[in-house]
Design a protein around this motif. Structure first.
Motif, PDB file in Angstrom:
ATOM      1  N   ALA A  43       2.704  26.941  -4.533  1.00  0.00           N
ATOM      2  CA  ALA A  43       1.522  27.763  -4.250  1.00  0.00           C
ATOM      3  C   ALA A  43       1.760  29.203  -4.724  1.00  0.00           C
ATOM      4  N   PHE A 103       1.442  29.531  -8.429  1.00  0.00           N
ATOM      5  CA  PHE A 103       0.056  29.655  -8.883  1.00  0.00           C
ATOM      6  C   PHE A 103      -0.511  31.050  -8.583  1.00  0.00           C
ATOM      7  N   CYS A 104      -0.064  31.673  -7.500  1.00  0.00           N
ATOM      8  CA  CYS A 104      -0.465  33.070  -7.254  1.00  0.00           C
ATOM      9  C   CYS A 104       0.087  33.975  -8.357  1.00  0.00           C
ATOM     10  N   PHE A 150      -1.968  33.529 -11.303  1.00  0.00           N
ATOM     11  CA  PHE A 150      -3.250  34.195 -11.070  1.00  0.00           C
ATOM     12  C   PHE A 150      -3.139  35.699 -11.351  1.00  0.00           C
ATOM     13  N   TYR A 175     -10.102  30.523 -12.563  1.00  0.00           N
ATOM     14  CA  TYR A 175      -9.819  29.337 -11.743  1.00  0.00           C
ATOM     15  C   TYR A 175      -9.881  28.056 -12.569  1.00  0.00           C
ATOM     16  N   LEU A 179      -3.458  23.656  -2.240  1.00  0.00           N
ATOM     17  CA  LEU A 179      -3.535  24.445  -3.478  1.00  0.00           C
ATOM     18  C   LEU A 179      -4.774  24.062  -4.277  1.00  0.00           C
ATOM     19  N   ALA A 225      -7.786  25.520  -2.624  1.00  0.00           N
ATOM     20  CA  ALA A 225      -7.849  26.977  -2.824  1.00  0.00           C
ATOM     21  C   ALA A 225      -8.378  27.301  -4.223  1.00  0.00           C
ATOM     22  N   ILE A 226      -7.950  26.517  -5.222  1.00  0.00           N
ATOM     23  CA  ILE A 226      -8.418  26.753  -6.594  1.00  0.00           C
ATOM     24  C   ILE A 226      -9.901  26.376  -6.711  1.00  0.00           C
ATOM     25  N   HIS A 265     -12.039  28.990  -5.218  1.00  0.00           N
ATOM     26  CA  HIS A 265     -11.820  30.330  -5.814  1.00  0.00           C
ATOM     27  C   HIS A 265     -11.272  31.284  -4.752  1.00  0.00           C
ATOM     28  N   LEU A 317      -7.687  31.837  -4.038  1.00  0.00           N
ATOM     29  CA  LEU A 317      -6.246  31.588  -4.131  1.00  0.00           C
ATOM     30  C   LEU A 317      -5.390  32.632  -3.443  1.00  0.00           C
ATOM     31  N   LEU A 344      -3.058  31.421   2.285  1.00  0.00           N
ATOM     32  CA  LEU A 344      -2.211  30.667   1.375  1.00  0.00           C
ATOM     33  C   LEU A 344      -0.787  31.207   1.393  1.00  0.00           C
TER      34      LEU A 344
END
Lengths: 220, 220
Positions: free
Chosen positions: B76, B79-80, B83, B176, B200, B203-204, B207, B209, B214
């Protein structure tokens, strides 16, 4: 060859070499050894030439998409199909080099990109669905559009990424990099025999995809 | 705010809105209500402004890459991290809109792209290797560069693909879509609990995240 056809071929070659924005109508006329007036008689400006080349690209792409329709391909043949699409993209590569620039400059071209992407995505989706039916591939309903979009993205834009990284995309080696990226993404979902997968992987590694051997080595 | 800083901010905003090639030095001076001479005193031409903005982008990107170094992230958080990189790319999106055009026009910028892609790829590779060590992810040695290149490609070029398809990439929704494409590609290799994966994915989809939830919902 007719003059109009010669103009298109020469323009394509100059656009691919130097980029569309660095080639003027006068450059095209000079290269062909004809007068700018004669050029203008056939094509009323550069936008018309670009649009005609786009039409040619779309025609060639669509003829591959139509030929693949209603066929039951195996995975190796699916990659040959992708390779054929990539070859056409390479042939008309100036259209993919600065697509945003062309689309902003020529609004009619923006519409052509939109239609082309739509046709390409739906053609690829159709072939993918056949692979699912034939149990060559195992994807959920939500995953199919993801794969379609990923393939479209790699097809339209990978060339630029490799070029920015410093690779020579005038050569067609990058097409195998594209196929390799797609094979990587699909690999977990393949239901084909590992033998066939390894064969395909090797063919891509050796830049040797469309050889007769592959097409005759059907295992299904 | 100092004049030089104001010039950069205004240029960035104009370039993002209209595209770099459609904005002249005079436009920038007009927008700032300063004389072209004053602008020239600070930046000797548009190439210098573009190069300065590129430096700013590279700095912001590198500070994220450096912060992520030596940290053991879970999926997770990975992915942050992606982002955050995408957010910077969105902030300086004109650089990714017509990269080939800019690189051809300004040779110094071509070198900056090459270095930026190299830095980004090696930063992402480093974080991926940590995920492998922490047994969050299972990739073979050959697959790591494939994933790195795929992420780089999506980061640099997906924006253009969505734009050509007719989406509004002025909004940041497409980020996203990028994450969703990367999650799709990594999903088969994730070793994390399915609960964390679903979290995850949601969350994606929503939108959402970078919410606190998270970041506090660490399961490892």
């Amino acid at each position: 060859m007719k003059t109009a056809e010669r103009i298109l071929l020469t323009s394509l070659s100059l656009f691919n070499q130097r980029g569309e924005s660095n080639v003027s109508s006068v450059d095209i006329a000079l290269e062909l050894d004809i007068s700018p007036g004669n050029l203008y008689y056939h094509f009323k400006g550069k936008e018309i030439i670009v649009a005609a080349l786009f039409d040619l690209y779309a025609q060639k792409l669509n003829s591959i998409l139509i030929a693949a329709r209603n066929q039951s391909l195996n995975i190796a043949e699916f990659f040959c199909f992708l390779f054929l699409l990539l070859e056409k993209a390479h042939l008309f590569r100036f259209l993919l080099h600065n697509p945003v620039d062309l689309a902003v400059k020529y609004p009619s071209i923006a519409k052509q990109y939109k239609r082309l992407i739509k046709d390409q995505e739906s053609g690829i989706r159709r072939v993918l669905l056949t692979l699912l039916e034939e149990q060559q591939l195992n994807l959920s309903d939500e995953q199919v559009p993801q794969v379609v979009e990923l393939i479209g993205l790699v097809f339209m834009q990978a060339q630029n990424y490799y070029w920015l990284k410093g690779q020579d995309t005038g050569e067609d080696d990058y097409m195998y990099q594209c196929l390799s990226a797609i094979l990587f993404s699909l690999q977990p979902y393949l239901l084909t025999q590992s033998e066939q997968f390894e064969y395909l992987q090797r063919a891509i590694e050796e830049h040797n995809l469309l050889s007769d051997t592959l097409l005759t080595k059907r295992t299904d």
